[in-house]
Design a protein around this motif. Sequence first.
Motif, PDB file in Angstrom:
ATOM      1  N   ARG A  31      73.084 100.400  30.084  1.00 34.47           N
ATOM      2  CA  ARG A  31      74.247 101.249  30.395  1.00 34.47           C
ATOM      3  C   ARG A  31      74.006 102.693  29.963  1.00 34.47           C
ATOM      4  O   ARG A  31      74.310 103.625  30.712  1.00 34.47           O
ATOM      5  N   VAL A  32      73.473 102.884  28.763  1.00 27.30           N
ATOM      6  CA  VAL A  32      73.213 104.258  28.307  1.00 27.30           C
ATOM      7  C   VAL A  32      72.184 104.916  29.227  1.00 27.30           C
ATOM      8  O   VAL A  32      72.322 106.082  29.601  1.00 27.30           O
ATOM      9  N   ASP A  34      71.702 104.261  32.378  1.00 24.50           N
ATOM     10  CA  ASP A  34      72.387 104.580  33.634  1.00 24.50           C
ATOM     11  C   ASP A  34      73.242 105.835  33.496  1.00 24.50           C
ATOM     12  O   ASP A  34      73.301 106.675  34.407  1.00 24.50           O
ATOM     13  N   LEU A  35      73.941 105.968  32.357  1.00 22.41           N
ATOM     14  CA  LEU A  35      74.752 107.169  32.124  1.00 22.41           C
ATOM     15  C   LEU A  35      73.876 108.416  32.112  1.00 22.41           C
ATOM     16  O   LEU A  35      74.234 109.459  32.679  1.00 22.41           O
ATOM     17  N   SER A  38      72.602 109.216  35.746  1.00 24.35           N
ATOM     18  CA  SER A  38      73.677 109.786  36.564  1.00 24.35           C
ATOM     19  C   SER A  38      73.995 111.217  36.155  1.00 24.35           C
ATOM     20  O   SER A  38      74.172 112.104  37.002  1.00 24.35           O
ATOM     21  N   ALA A  39      74.081 111.470  34.843  1.00 22.13           N
ATOM     22  CA  ALA A  39      74.433 112.805  34.367  1.00 22.13           C
ATOM     23  C   ALA A  39      73.349 113.820  34.695  1.00 22.13           C
ATOM     24  O   ALA A  39      73.640 114.950  35.131  1.00 22.13           O
ATOM     25  N   ALA A 388      78.989 106.462  24.065  1.00 24.56           N
ATOM     26  CA  ALA A 388      78.985 105.555  25.223  1.00 24.56           C
ATOM     27  C   ALA A 388      80.249 104.696  25.264  1.00 24.56           C
ATOM     28  O   ALA A 388      80.682 104.264  26.348  1.00 24.56           O
ATOM     29  N   ASP A 391      84.070 107.005  26.523  1.00 25.31           N
ATOM     30  CA  ASP A 391      84.123 107.817  27.740  1.00 25.31           C
ATOM     31  C   ASP A 391      85.413 107.601  28.522  1.00 25.31           C
ATOM     32  O   ASP A 391      85.579 108.138  29.618  1.00 25.31           O
ATOM     33  N   ASP A 395      82.583 106.799  32.731  1.00 22.70           N
ATOM     34  CA  ASP A 395      81.128 106.983  32.804  1.00 22.70           C
ATOM     35  C   ASP A 395      80.741 108.463  32.763  1.00 22.70           C
ATOM     36  O   ASP A 395      79.690 108.854  33.286  1.00 22.70           O
ATOM     37  N   ARG A 396      81.567 109.280  32.111  1.00 22.92           N
ATOM     38  CA  ARG A 396      81.284 110.705  31.943  1.00 22.92           C
ATOM     39  C   ARG A 396      81.743 111.147  30.559  1.00 22.92           C
ATOM     40  O   ARG A 396      82.672 110.579  29.985  1.00 22.92           O
ATOM     41  N   ASP A 418      78.080 116.320  29.225  1.00 25.04           N
ATOM     42  CA  ASP A 418      77.127 115.386  29.816  1.00 25.04           C
ATOM     43  C   ASP A 418      75.703 115.689  29.334  1.00 25.04           C
ATOM     44  O   ASP A 418      74.942 114.784  28.966  1.00 25.04           O
ATOM     45  N   CYS A 422      72.956 113.483  27.098  1.00 27.98           N
ATOM     46  CA  CYS A 422      71.593 113.186  27.548  1.00 27.98           C
ATOM     47  C   CYS A 422      70.566 113.633  26.515  1.00 27.98           C
ATOM     48  O   CYS A 422      69.588 112.905  26.239  1.00 27.98           O
TER      49      CYS A 422
END
Length: 437
Positions: A31-32, A34-35, A38-39, A388, A391, A395-396, A418, A422
């Motif tokens: 999940r992290v 994926d975040l 995406s960011a 995480a 949020d 997811d942001r 974001d 990262c």
Amino acid sequence: MGAMTRPTLDPAVTATVRAAADRVRATSGPRVGDLVESALLRTLTDTVTVGEDGTAFVITGDIPAMWLRDSTTQLTPYLRFLTSCPPLADLVAGVVRRQLACLDHDPYANAFNDGPTGAHYDPDDVCDDPHVWEQKYEIDSLAYPVTLLHTLWRATGRTDVLDERAHRVLRTVVDQLRAEQDHDTSPYRFRRDTDIPTETLARDGRGTPVGRTGMSWSGFRPSDDACTYGYNVPANLFAAQALLAVGELAADVLGDQPLADDARALSRELVAGVEEFGVVGVPGGPDGRRMYAYEVDGLGGVLRMDDANTPSLLSLPLLAPDVLDAEVWRTTRAVVLSPANPYWYSGSAASGVGSPHTLPGRVWPIALAVEGLTGTAEDRVRILDLLARTDGGTDRMHESFDVSDPTAYSRPWFSWADSMFCELALTVADDADARRS
């Protein structure tokens, strides 16, 4: 600047982002990762437009203007890839060129339009320049573009961005910081018709009174709130670090030794001013313990606090590593991350640094990321997991969220937050690699 278009991502950029996210997945879970993926992609595809002249305009996310601070910090997690991914270096160069053009146009402004559109945060502001979204003078608006330019040069060796305009702007940065050591002689004024005191400057736009300290005056904080006292300590230390970068660029690339000497001398003056006026006693602490104040006025006024926005006191090892006093900073960190900081909040979901810019009881993901980045490897893992989980189901990362209810947040899309998430996740992956090696 010519017509602006959304960039088509080079396959090398996409591959670099996905490889970085895979490293995070291997360390911090799917999940992290994926975040992060995406960011990193969202910032590149949704905040950046590229002009016919090759310059790049970067919006903050939900505001259609380019802040000199945000457009630098949004690029933070990509800077580690400048040597391995040339298209990312080209993008950073495009942002630097646009930032330099903005500073060349108005070094007192903090946020700009994509050309002379006439858009303004408040159309009734004193500054009616159609290029300027807002003319809140903040020292970090000078320092961030300098540090981004310096980072690009150090990482890649490219000097194409160090053209005549860059040379002129570096001179302007030094001259303006020096001129604002004596703010009483400055032409800068900011007045806004508002009942919100942090949105305008006192004394008919001049700000609260200050005495000469050797530091450089700033009207506003990195939060865009008016300074209570005119000398913002973390901003002055960040500027002192940026001036060292000016000195190196001037001496080693531009061949301008007078500029190099002037920048380095001014850096020393800012640091000396901080040491004399900006290092203060710890409230309620034992005798002899000293910390950095957040703001002072040179007349006896001292503000002991920290704000979530960077440059902050908490962020100094990241932004001013060569000019801070490590012992003073460690004491400062302990104060900042405690109830002694009036903007430190704790609840059932999180504890951390907030800001007078947002509601009480709201902590900022930016500040949480900085807390991790300036802390231990264990701090980084803990805070990454915390971010995480807070949020708000979106997811942001957001500007701020309630410490007991992460679904109550400000700014649904805040690219700076974001990017700091990262950077924290990538640093956790770096820590894991270091342990294995």
